[in-house]
Scaffold this active site. Sequence first.
Site, PDB file in Angstrom:
ATOM      1  N   VAL A 311       0.845  -1.204   0.000  1.00 10.85           N
ATOM      2  CA  VAL A 311       0.000   0.000   0.000  1.00 10.85           C
ATOM      3  C   VAL A 311       0.874   1.245   0.000  1.00 10.85           C
ATOM      4  CG1 VAL A 311      -1.712   1.310   1.300  1.00 10.85           C
ATOM      5  CG2 VAL A 311      -1.923  -1.163   1.115  1.00 10.85           C
ATOM      6  N   ALA A 312       1.965   1.208   0.797  1.00  5.23           N
ATOM      7  CA  ALA A 312       2.854   2.365   0.862  1.00  5.23           C
ATOM      8  C   ALA A 312       3.565   2.595  -0.465  1.00  5.23           C
ATOM      9  CB  ALA A 312       3.873   2.170   1.981  1.00  5.23           C
ATOM     10  N   GLU A 316      -1.341   6.046  -3.867  1.00  7.69           N
ATOM     11  CA  GLU A 316      -2.786   6.060  -4.115  1.00  7.69           C
ATOM     12  C   GLU A 316      -3.365   7.467  -4.138  1.00  7.69           C
ATOM     13  OE1 GLU A 316      -2.072   5.488   0.284  1.00  7.69           O
ATOM     14  OE2 GLU A 316      -1.374   4.573  -1.556  1.00  7.69           O
ATOM     15  N   ASP A 358      -5.945  28.527 -37.234  1.00  7.36           N
ATOM     16  CA  ASP A 358      -6.688  29.128 -38.328  1.00  7.36           C
ATOM     17  C   ASP A 358      -6.335  30.605 -38.381  1.00  7.36           C
ATOM     18  OD1 ASP A 358      -8.588  29.274 -40.391  1.00  7.36           O
ATOM     19  OD2 ASP A 358     -10.132  29.937 -39.000  1.00  7.36           O
ATOM     20  N   ASP A 616     -12.266  28.386 -35.278  1.00  9.29           N
ATOM     21  CA  ASP A 616     -13.572  28.875 -34.865  1.00  9.29           C
ATOM     22  C   ASP A 616     -14.717  28.386 -35.737  1.00  9.29           C
ATOM     23  OD1 ASP A 616     -12.986  30.230 -37.149  1.00  9.29           O
ATOM     24  OD2 ASP A 616     -13.462  32.228 -36.395  1.00  9.29           O
ATOM     25  N   ASN A 710       3.037   6.796   5.624  1.00  3.76           N
ATOM     26  CA  ASN A 710       2.552   6.977   4.256  1.00  3.76           C
ATOM     27  C   ASN A 710       1.400   7.971   4.208  1.00  3.76           C
ATOM     28  OD1 ASN A 710       2.748   6.038   1.457  1.00  3.76           O
ATOM     29  ND2 ASN A 710       0.670   5.287   1.787  1.00  3.76           N
ATOM     30  N   THR A 713       2.848  11.712   5.244  1.00  2.31           N
ATOM     31  CA  THR A 713       3.740  12.362   4.287  1.00  2.31           C
ATOM     32  C   THR A 713       3.144  12.453   2.889  1.00  2.31           C
ATOM     33  OG1 THR A 713       4.828  10.242   3.824  1.00  2.31           O
ATOM     34  CG2 THR A 713       5.781  11.619   5.549  1.00  2.31           C
TER      35      THR A 713
END
Length: 886
Positions: A311-312, A316, A358, A616, A710, A713
Amino acid sequence: MADDYLPGRSWRIGRLFGRRPLSVEAPDLSLTPAWTTTSKEVAANELGSNLRFGLTSQEAGMRLADDGPNIISVQRKQGIASLIIGQFKDAMIIVLMVAAVVAAIAGQPRDAAMIAAILIINAAIGVFHELRARQAIDALKQLMPNRVTVIRDGKSNQVNASELVVGDLVQIDAGGQVPADMRLIDVTDLEIDEAALTGESLSSEKSSAALSHGGLPLGDQKNMAFGGTAVGRGKARGLIIATGGRTEIGKIAALMQSGKTVLTPLQKRLARLSRKLAVAAVFVCIIIFAVGLLRGHPPLLMFMTAASVAVAAMPEALPAVVTVLLAVGARKMARHNALIRHLPAVETLGSVTYICTDKTGTLTQNKMHVVDMVTDSRDELLTAMALCSEVEGARDDENSIILQGEPTELALAEYALENGYERQQLELSQPRVATFAFSSARKRMTTVHINNGAYVAYTKGAPEIILAASAKWQEKADALANQAMRVLAFARHSSQELPASDETDGNIEIIGLVGLQDPPRPESAAAIAACKAAGIETVMITGDHPQTARAIAMQIGLADSDDQVLSGAELARLTDENFDQHVLGTKIYARVDPAQKIRIVEALQDRNQFVAMTGDGVNDAPALSRANIGVAMGKVGTDVARDASDLILLDDNFASIVWAVREGRRVYDNIRKFIRYVLACNLAEILTIFFAPLLGLPLPLLPLQILWINLVTDGLPGIALTAERAEPDVMNRSPVPPEQGIFDRDLWIHILFYGGFMAAVTLAMQYWSLIDGKDNWQTMVFTVLTFLQLGQAIAVRSEKRSIFRSNPFRNRFLIATILASAALHLVIIYTPTGQQLFRVSSLSANELAICFLVSLSGLVISEIWKLIRYRGSLGREGDILTEQLK
């Protein structure tokens, strides 16, 4: 008109009016009639129609049943369920789903819930943008009028435009829209504004005569009218030669629907990052688990430790941080009139290497202006410009005069008014008594006025007509035309009797010449120069005349006299291999069609360039969709262009894209800072857990302590890095190479060096505290690693600049989050609840001071690293681009 028939379909054609239609197979495309070079009589015969009576109602009904309605069909839309499932196919999302499962197994439901929430939010955002993107095709339908005048059975009727079929005889009038592609057969002073389709700044004068050459660009097909364009002047009748998806507008819709999805640089780089991290995390966790078992640690403890490290190891918080970065960047861009429609486009701007723009309405003002005058009598010329006009004026609530009229006449009248010459005021002393209206055949307009008892006629028109007897004035007119101006000549004729026509047999007095042009925007030149300073090439792609395109390009510094203009006809003759050799060196493209714009964009992309396409008009929409980032004009741009784009310039200012590029680069820099910071910290945790058993040391951290570090920080301090301002040299360097991943050489070196250094310092603290016989050695290890990582958040604020050269309070959010994280850590080690939950104990003042001083080594080594590695590489730190735009 190569696509007037669809291959493989049966088409009923009635060769004569009232005759029973026959069923014939559609001819090969190469044998399709060239409508521009075909006479109107032959065209009617080929279409099975009649120049006077049109189609029969019966024939029209059968063709409608065969061909379908005159609407732009869209592809079958993907369902909501499929859209939602599609959001979870990305590699990063899959890895995070696995991380959520691991966190739940490891007994951390809060981590699992946080990851799941991030996944749901990202999926919702993705679905929302997919639904918004569909509006690009839907907006095309709005270009077709609802009702139209059609002649069937010899009678004029109003029908729904969707009921038109090939061969219908249709009438169009000023102020209306063309309902489908038409071969014009009867024209009266017809002018059509085709800017949205061709990019041509001037209205196109139309005629019914067959042209001598085929294969011309749309803007030069003078006997054709195209669906979705606006009738500016006059009226006409024409035969429908294409409806629905077979019209030029329909082809644009097909190009937009067939376009492949182009991943942003960020999406590509994060996908590569996900795969690398997933493989590394699994490999390291297996080793940690195996080594722990060999060292005699309980299997459950090692499983929890390995899961915690997994996980660390995965950042995530990265999707959340990226989303925050992009959202903040989008908000800042909006302050500079750049509205982001798709968040990933924020970062994409930072990698743009080419801007394909353009001309009309983007680099120019999309409004005709008087830019030059040649005359021996300025007063007389201004008088003629005001009087010889059909422009009407009215005063608003503030007593200002508002003029309305045809664009060219409006430009002349506005210039005269600005110089104090108002038509209504002048006509008080010189009343108009006759008007000879402009016609495309005579190419002139005349108004007759009474002045001091005599009749004075003022005439304006084409120089070749007005100046036919004066080689001297014709030479002056040619000089203006060579500067890409539209030139009008003015003349005067006096008589004692009211003239019956404006034919004068050359007995006229030439007053002067007026040169008109759609001039560049005032800020365009500065924006082009700024792009050059930032290493971005600007390319003009327009449907306008090559001479006009070159003149504008040279005025704004986009090109010089040595640069060649590549026309659409020349481009069509080039093979893909030959074009690849020219594409990087060509700065101006003129008379190009929508498919060719896509070809240019794709050719640049094939040469590893990231392309922004600005425009445009409807003709720009397919290229806007196909480019890495599409930039549409917000004021004069069409709904089609805006819906096909990623970025909308609210002020139609090309310079606004420069600010957007600057913000995109800042966003990319800050994403790199976050990754550099988080992965170095995660690597330090992994190396600490990995090497401690190999060095004969006990397990340095417990699973919950790893997750706490984790969380503390990677959480607030990491997100606070998104608020970092742009580096001083952000716009003085070349764009990030598109093929360069996030993990370039410098980033790898930083992560490995600082991750290894923090792990070494942590293990040294563990060894020292164990040798010193401290019972709270694990708490000291826990504290040192936490403080080392918080120090890294300060060190990575700039990759090259010393922290002493940066104002520490420019990012107050970062300072606040670092202090808050340190305070939370102290709460854990000094409160009974925290001690019991995390299995830590209090530190004495001396022990806490030692931990703090040891943690400062990370900042010290960072300063030494920057001094040695980047000495003299900063150069000038001022933002050249920003200075040029001020």
